[in-house]
Design an enzyme around this catalytic site. Structure first.
Site, PDB file in Angstrom:
ATOM      1  N   SER A  11       0.543  -6.527  20.532  1.00  0.00           N
ATOM      2  CA  SER A  11       1.477  -7.502  21.077  1.00  0.00           C
ATOM      3  C   SER A  11       1.659  -8.715  20.166  1.00  0.00           C
ATOM      4  O   SER A  11       2.530  -9.550  20.409  1.00  0.00           O
ATOM      5  CB  SER A  11       1.016  -7.969  22.464  1.00  0.00           C
ATOM      6  OG  SER A  11      -0.286  -8.531  22.390  1.00  0.00           O
ATOM      7  N   ILE A  14       2.558  -9.156  13.838  1.00  0.00           N
ATOM      8  CA  ILE A  14       2.450  -8.058  12.874  1.00  0.00           C
ATOM      9  C   ILE A  14       2.301  -6.719  13.597  1.00  0.00           C
ATOM     10  O   ILE A  14       2.928  -5.723  13.225  1.00  0.00           O
ATOM     11  CB  ILE A  14       1.274  -8.298  11.913  1.00  0.00           C
ATOM     12  CG1 ILE A  14       1.571  -9.504  11.011  1.00  0.00           C
ATOM     13  CG2 ILE A  14       0.994  -7.063  11.065  1.00  0.00           C
ATOM     14  CD1 ILE A  14       0.436  -9.884  10.069  1.00  0.00           C
ATOM     15  N   TYR A 149     -14.632 -16.815   9.614  1.00  0.00           N
ATOM     16  CA  TYR A 149     -13.465 -15.934   9.522  1.00  0.00           C
ATOM     17  C   TYR A 149     -13.404 -15.278   8.150  1.00  0.00           C
ATOM     18  O   TYR A 149     -13.223 -14.064   8.029  1.00  0.00           O
ATOM     19  CB  TYR A 149     -12.205 -16.758   9.785  1.00  0.00           C
ATOM     20  CG  TYR A 149     -10.903 -16.013   9.629  1.00  0.00           C
ATOM     21  CD1 TYR A 149     -10.363 -15.291  10.697  1.00  0.00           C
ATOM     22  CD2 TYR A 149     -10.194 -16.043   8.436  1.00  0.00           C
ATOM     23  CE1 TYR A 149      -9.156 -14.617  10.556  1.00  0.00           C
ATOM     24  CE2 TYR A 149      -8.991 -15.372   8.285  1.00  0.00           C
ATOM     25  CZ  TYR A 149      -8.482 -14.670   9.353  1.00  0.00           C
ATOM     26  OH  TYR A 149      -7.286 -13.999   9.208  1.00  0.00           O
TER      27      TYR A 149
END
Length: 239
Positions: A11, A14, A149
């Site tokens: 959703s 990308i 990250y």
């Protein structure tokens, strides 16, 4: 019927673009989502308009057991996995909470590995498979204020390069896409001044689009990329 393509985070910008691109190529789809139910159902309808079967699967991949929860909902063999989940945590590393660290680790790396592990037996049995992990430019370079990250995306890159060496003889290709700045809702938190300064840093002078990322995904999962394996493809405008 050919094996299904599973897109996690379908959703998102990308994931959505990739789903539409592959549906247009008549690929049956499993579309994963967690919270964006309305967006997922709307995407399902758009993909079905191409005349392909589309099924939604829901799970929280930031939690331990998320991969197992997703896998149990798959009723047909998966030929292609596009692992496209991601949230960022912006701030000094010493300020990140342990809970947030585990959520980032589960979402970006651990459940990516565990889901792949569950899908591999069928791919190996069929002597064909395609895996594309959506990584990040920071997985290659590292970024201050996004240390966790960057570390997990670096782990994704190493996973791709290592696993491809094990699976190549079984006809399974494992690659990654490492986007730079892509124009997605994640950019909404940047001011006009910040966006302008960021564009100045990028040699192409603009942000990438979700459709451009989807084109790269479509290529990596196609027969045209049949000899590309263990590769991390940069898509960053020369940044």
């Amino acid at each position: 019927m050919a094996g299904y393509t599973l897109i996690t985070g379908a959703s998102g910008a990308i994931g959505r673009a990739a789903a539409l691109k592959l549906a247009a190529k008549k690929k049956p789809l499993f579309l994963h989502y967690h919270q964006s139910k309305n967006e997922a159902f709307a995407l399902k309808e758009k993909c079905e308009a191409y005349g392909v079967p589309v099924y939604l699967v829901k799970s929280d991949l930031s939690k331990k057991g998320g991969a197992e929860e997703l896998f149990k909902q798959l009723h047909s063999p998966v030929h292609t996995l596009i692992y496209n989940c991601g949230i960022s945590h912006y701030g000094f590393f010493q300020d990140i909470q342990e809970k947030e660290l585990y959520e980032l680790g589960n979402l970006h790396l651990l459940n990516a590995m565990l889901l792949t592990k569950k899908l591999l037996p069928s791919m190996i049995s069929n002597k064909q498979g395609n895996i594309v992990m959506i990584s990040s430019i920071w997985g290659n370079r590292g970024a201050a204020m996004e240390v966790a990250y960057s570390a997990f995306k670096g782990g994704v890159n190493s996973f791709v390069k290592s696993l491809s060496k094990e699976t190549a003889r079984s006809g399974i290709r494992v690659n990654a896409l490492a986007p730079g700045v892509i124009e997605t809702p994640m950019m909404a938190g940047f001011s006009d001044e910040e966006r302008a300064a960021l564009k100045e840093e990028i040699p192409s002078g603009r942000f990438g689009t979700a459709e451009e990322a989807a084109e790269a995904i479509s290529f990596l999962t196609s027969e045209k990329a049949g000899y590309i394996n263990g590769h991390v493809l940069d898509i960053n405008g020369g940044w």
